[in-house]
Design an enzyme around this catalytic site. Structure first.
Site, PDB file in Angstrom:
ATOM      1  N   MET A  30     -41.768 -29.046   3.100  1.00 46.86           N
ATOM      2  CA  MET A  30     -40.314 -29.261   3.073  1.00 46.86           C
ATOM      3  C   MET A  30     -39.740 -29.052   4.479  1.00 46.86           C
ATOM      4  SD  MET A  30     -39.015 -28.113  -0.633  1.00 46.86           S
ATOM      5  CE  MET A  30     -38.870 -26.359  -0.356  1.00 46.86           C
ATOM      6  N   HIS A  37     -47.696 -23.776   8.381  1.00 50.40           N
ATOM      7  CA  HIS A  37     -47.837 -25.232   8.245  1.00 50.40           C
ATOM      8  C   HIS A  37     -48.760 -25.784   9.342  1.00 50.40           C
ATOM      9  CE1 HIS A  37     -43.623 -24.615   6.585  1.00 50.40           C
ATOM     10  NE2 HIS A  37     -44.250 -25.177   5.570  1.00 50.40           N
ATOM     11  N   GLN A  61     -36.766 -29.564  -7.207  1.00 47.72           N
ATOM     12  CA  GLN A  61     -37.397 -28.254  -7.426  1.00 47.72           C
ATOM     13  C   GLN A  61     -36.463 -27.084  -7.144  1.00 47.72           C
ATOM     14  OE1 GLN A  61     -40.503 -29.272  -4.364  1.00 47.72           O
ATOM     15  NE2 GLN A  61     -40.398 -27.103  -3.892  1.00 47.72           N
ATOM     16  N   LYS A 149     -49.872 -18.668  -0.042  1.00 49.91           N
ATOM     17  CA  LYS A 149     -48.685 -17.835  -0.288  1.00 49.91           C
ATOM     18  C   LYS A 149     -48.042 -18.281  -1.604  1.00 49.91           C
ATOM     19  CE  LYS A 149     -44.668 -18.253   1.844  1.00 49.91           C
ATOM     20  NZ  LYS A 149     -43.670 -18.345   0.755  1.00 49.91           N
ATOM     21  N   SER A 185     -42.762 -17.716   6.198  1.00 48.39           N
ATOM     22  CA  SER A 185     -42.014 -18.545   5.251  1.00 48.39           C
ATOM     23  C   SER A 185     -40.818 -19.123   5.984  1.00 48.39           C
ATOM     24  CB  SER A 185     -41.525 -17.681   4.085  1.00 48.39           C
ATOM     25  OG  SER A 185     -40.493 -18.342   3.384  1.00 48.39           O
TER      26      SER A 185
HETATM   27  O1  PAF Z   1     -44.620 -25.866  -0.875  1.00 37.92           O
HETATM   28  C1  PAF Z   1     -43.742 -26.705  -0.566  1.00 37.92           C
HETATM   29  O2  PAF Z   1     -43.282 -26.797   0.563  1.00 37.92           O
HETATM   30  C2  PAF Z   1     -43.219 -27.649  -1.643  1.00 37.92           C
HETATM   31  O3  PAF Z   1     -43.164 -27.018  -2.875  1.00 37.92           O
HETATM   32  C3  PAF Z   1     -43.988 -28.963  -1.735  1.00 37.92           C
HETATM   33  C4  PAF Z   1     -45.431 -28.752  -2.144  1.00 37.92           C
HETATM   34  C5  PAF Z   1     -43.961 -29.679  -0.391  1.00 37.92           C
HETATM   35  C6  PAF Z   1     -43.340 -29.879  -2.770  1.00 37.92           C
HETATM   36  O4  PAF Z   1     -42.019 -30.174  -2.450  1.00 37.92           O
END
Ligand code: PAF
Length: 287
Positions: A30, A37, A61, A149, A185
């Site tokens: 995201m 990442h 979500q 995580k 995070s």
């Molecule tokens: O972990 C995340 O950043 C999100 O839940 C994902 C897997 C990209 C789905 O939107």
């Protein structure tokens, strides 16, 4: 590095890059990328011929009172990090591109989504399952990389991949931490200096759980109480959940169970609020 904002552009770029037998590593995110990442991207780059990153803050979500509108975003910085990590394609769609109309089909994994974040954030995993399955259909990755995580998310996606026969290997990647142990995070930027200082109690309690688990006479219930008591010594911490479950089936373990008798992999999973910021962390134990 190619940046695609539409599904058509993505498909065109993929068909150019993915000639026969080329493996494709996919990192769905995201955005507001951090070292966690970056470590997924570097691993995807090492293990595959082509690396694709998606950046999409998925409204499906987020619950109505969650942080969708203030979720941190920094496209320029994200693209610089992606390029540094050797990413070949970045897919950066708009909400309209991903959901031209409100979808009537959702991907709902039952059972394991009824606990932990699934209980605290109703509908969250339906949103995750739906967007990840759309992304898998668009990218058709050989491997997809997820940080542990979000261990429950990994369990949900593995289940979905198994149940729906997606031909993708899910690669579990270790949580990346700050030097004091705080799990990285995108939401850590919300913490005040004082909250940040106290947030270290999550990882401390997981560290200590490793010792408590093997202490003579330890039970599942006592282990949880020890963890709760360590975290709540911080007056800014408000526990959403602190659970000890089997992993990846996420079955509760009876409070009276002696930890010495456990035979499956287990997880201590935490969600703790500091003001309006909710942090999660966990540790897996191979008994
Ligand atoms: O972990 C995340 O950043 C999100 O839940 C994902 C897997 C990209 C789905 O939107």
């Amino acid at each position: 590095m190619i940046v695609c904002r539409t599904i058509q552009e993505l498909k065109a770029s993929l068909s150019e890059l993915r000639t026969d037998r080329k493996s494709l590593g996919f990192v769905p995110t995201m955005g507001y990328l951090h070292e966690g990442h970056a470590s997924l991207l570097r691993r995807a780059e090492e293990e595959n011929d082509v690396t694709v990153l998606s950046i999409f803050v998925n409204p499906l979500q987020f619950g109505p009172n969650e942080d969708l509108d203030r979720y941190p975003r920094d496209e320029e910085r994200d693209l610089a990090i992606a390029a540094e990590c050797g990413t070949d394609i970045v897919f950066l769609p708009s909400v309209k591109e991903m959901y031209p109309k409100r979808p009537l089909t959702t991907v709902l994994v039952s059972g394991i989504t009824s606990r932990l974040c699934g209980a605290s954030r109703p509908g969250h995993f339906d949103g995750v399952g739906t967007v990840v399955s759309k992304l898998f259909h668009l990218v058709i990755p050989t491997r997809a990389y997820f940080g542990m995580k979000d261990a429950q998310q990994v369990a949900v996606i593995e289940q979905m991949v198994h149940d729906l026969n997606f031909e993708v290997e899910i690669v579990r990647c270790e949580t990346v931490r700050e030097p004091d142990g705080l799990a990285l995070s995108s939401r850590n930027v919300y913490l005040s200096a004082e909250q940040r200082e106290q947030a270290v109690r999550l990882s401390q309690s997981l560290q200590m759980a490793g010792d408590w688990l093997y202490a003579p006479g330890m039970t599942a219930g006592q282990l949880k109480r020890n963890i709760v008591s360590h975290i709540t010594e911080s007056e800014l911490a408000e526990i959403d959940y602190a659970e000890f479950l089997t992993y990846p089936s996420l079955e509760p373990i009876d409070e009276q169970t002696s930890t010495a008798t456990l035979e499956e992999q287990t997880i201590v999973a935490l969600a703790v609020k500091f003001g309006t910021t909710r942090l999660i962390d966990n540790r897996l134990f191979d008994i």
